[in-house]
Design an enzyme around this catalytic site. Structure first.
Site, PDB file in Angstrom:
ATOM      1  N   ASP A 181       0.862  -1.186   0.000  1.00 33.69           N
ATOM      2  CA  ASP A 181       0.000   0.000   0.000  1.00 33.69           C
ATOM      3  C   ASP A 181       0.897   1.235   0.000  1.00 33.69           C
ATOM      4  O   ASP A 181       1.771   1.373   0.869  1.00 33.69           O
ATOM      5  CB  ASP A 181      -0.908   0.017   1.225  1.00 33.69           C
ATOM      6  CG  ASP A 181      -1.751   1.276   1.294  1.00 33.69           C
ATOM      7  OD1 ASP A 181      -2.638   1.452   0.446  1.00 33.69           O
ATOM      8  OD2 ASP A 181      -1.491   2.110   2.206  1.00 33.69           O
ATOM      9  N   GLU A 269      -1.069  -1.424  -5.389  1.00 34.88           N
ATOM     10  CA  GLU A 269      -2.248  -0.683  -5.821  1.00 34.88           C
ATOM     11  C   GLU A 269      -1.898   0.207  -7.005  1.00 34.88           C
ATOM     12  O   GLU A 269      -0.764   0.677  -7.149  1.00 34.88           O
ATOM     13  CB  GLU A 269      -2.800   0.170  -4.671  1.00 34.88           C
ATOM     14  CG  GLU A 269      -1.845   1.231  -4.141  1.00 34.88           C
ATOM     15  CD  GLU A 269      -2.470   2.048  -3.044  1.00 34.88           C
ATOM     16  OE1 GLU A 269      -3.695   2.201  -3.049  1.00 34.88           O
ATOM     17  OE2 GLU A 269      -1.723   2.555  -2.186  1.00 34.88           O
ATOM     18  N   CYS A 341     -14.126  -1.513  12.644  1.00 32.47           N
ATOM     19  CA  CYS A 341     -15.178  -2.071  11.790  1.00 32.47           C
ATOM     20  C   CYS A 341     -16.481  -2.154  12.579  1.00 32.47           C
ATOM     21  O   CYS A 341     -16.528  -2.695  13.694  1.00 32.47           O
ATOM     22  CB  CYS A 341     -14.764  -3.449  11.293  1.00 32.47           C
ATOM     23  SG  CYS A 341     -16.039  -4.273  10.290  1.00 32.47           S
ATOM     24  N   ASP A 351      -3.364   1.844   6.763  1.00 30.79           N
ATOM     25  CA  ASP A 351      -2.393   1.364   5.773  1.00 30.79           C
ATOM     26  C   ASP A 351      -2.185  -0.144   5.875  1.00 30.79           C
ATOM     27  O   ASP A 351      -2.060  -0.828   4.854  1.00 30.79           O
ATOM     28  CB  ASP A 351      -1.061   2.098   5.938  1.00 30.79           C
ATOM     29  CG  ASP A 351      -1.195   3.591   5.709  1.00 30.79           C
ATOM     30  OD1 ASP A 351      -2.101   3.990   4.949  1.00 30.79           O
ATOM     31  OD2 ASP A 351      -0.408   4.367   6.282  1.00 30.79           O
TER      32      ASP A 351
END
Length: 363
Positions: A181, A269, A341, A351
């Site tokens: 990332d 990514e 979450c 990250d």
């Protein structure tokens, strides 16, 4: 497989003068061919008739005798580069070709190896119409030389990049995988298949050299245009910019090579730095990071060493999806570095969570 090897040239004063002239001739031919193509298109649009055939580099030599001094293959390659630029334009992958500026454009020319005109003997490399030039060969290679690109930096240093035809590297089966990332606070956050996470600091090379660059730019602005002192100040500023670029490339090369050496499958990514740099608050930091160059290096090094590179889709929500349960909690602004979450209650580092989601794409 084609692979490039770049070396530092040490030409004599006469050789350096010829190289500079050849670079100027190729730039002149490129601009002249582009000018004629535009004129041919405008004539065809005005008359409605068929287009006349565009001229070749050789057709300009009677009009401009100084072109006869340059390497004819370098002039021919200038035409090929223009053809490639138009092909990319019509394919929609690049903008309309622009004229090359003596001050801004990259100073270089490319010549081909025909019947051994480019070869290496001891500590010298032979180039067409130049002869043997002393150079620093810091690493060897096995293969056939296809072409050579000579370039000159703003500080007056010469380099040659030899394009070598080599055998393809065998594909390496997957043993270790890594998800990467990219970011600004940390240049990269990596997570491997053993779930070991590493945060790699962002060197911020331009930011660290900003004060010295500003001082050198002010010194240049105070010098009289056309004076010797202004040229000295220009070279000093160019050296400082070159140092920043060299530090950035050194960091990117070492990091990308380490990742390729340690892993057989790399997932990274896909970012769009040009679009992201439209934000004026982050533009300088994004440009300083060099994400695009890093991904480019990963891509060709994976190809060279038989690794597998997976580029995540730009719309893949790596920062939004919970790596524990797969729930998408929605878009999060850049200030949100940690979040919990709502579905499973797992607390995430932004990250690290993104690198875990990228790692799963390798399965």
């Amino acid at each position: 497989m084609l692979k490039g090897y770049k070396y530092r040239l040490h030409p004599t004063a006469t050789q350096a003068e010829f190289l500079i002239k050849t670079i100027g001739c190729t730039r002149f031919i490129y601009n002249k061919l582009l000018e004629d193509r535009i004129a041919i298109h405008e004539e065809a649009m005005a008359s409605g008739g068929p287009r006349r055939k565009p001229p070749t580099p050789a057709s300009y030599k009677p009009l401009f005798p100084f072109l006869c001094e340059a390497d004819s293959l370098a002039l021919a390659n200038a035409k090929l580069h223009l053809d490639t630029a138009f092909a990319k334009f019509f394919a929609g992958t690049a903008g309309f070709p622009v004229f090359k500026s003596k001050r801004k454009a990259r100073a270089s020319y490319t010549t081909n190896n025909q019947h051994g005109t480019i070869r290496i003997e001891e500590d010298r490399v032979r180039l067409p119409k130049v002869g043997f030039i002393r150079f620093t060969q810091h690493r060897g290679f096995d293969g056939k030389i296809r072409s050579a690109t000579v370039s000159m930096t703003k500080t007056g240093k010469f380099f040659v990049s030899l394009l070598i035809e080599q055998a393809d590297e065998p594909w390496v089966p997957a043993e270790h995988k890594v998800g990467i990332d990219l970011g600004l606070e940390h240049f990269a956050t990596t997570t491997n298949d053993d779930l070991v996470t590493e945060k790699i600091a962002n060197p911020r090379n331009l930011r660290q050299a900003e004060a010295r660059l500003k001082q050198a730019q002010r010194a240049l602005a105070r010098k009289k245009p056309g004076s010797k002192n202004r040229e000295k100040a220009r070279i000093l500023l160019a050296k400082k910019h070159e140092k920043v670029r060299n530090r950035r490339h050194d960091f990117l090369h070492k990091l990308s090579r380490r990742i390729v050496d340690e892993n057989q499958v790399v997932v990274v990514e896909t970012l769009k730095p040009r679009e992201m740099m439209k934000d004026r608050r982050l533009a300088k930091s994004i440009g300083d990071a060099g994400w695009g160059e890093f991904v480019r290096q990963l891509e060709y090094k994976c190809k060279f060493y038989g690794r597998t590179l997976i580029k995540a889709d730009p719309w893949f929500a790596s920062t939004q999806v919970c790596s524990a349960c797969g729930e998408n909690d929605g878009k999060k602004d850049l200030q949100t570095r940690e979040w919990t979450c709502a579905a499973c209650g797992t607390h995430h580092d932004r990250d690290v969570n993104a690198s875990l989601n990228l790692l799963r794409l390798a399965d």
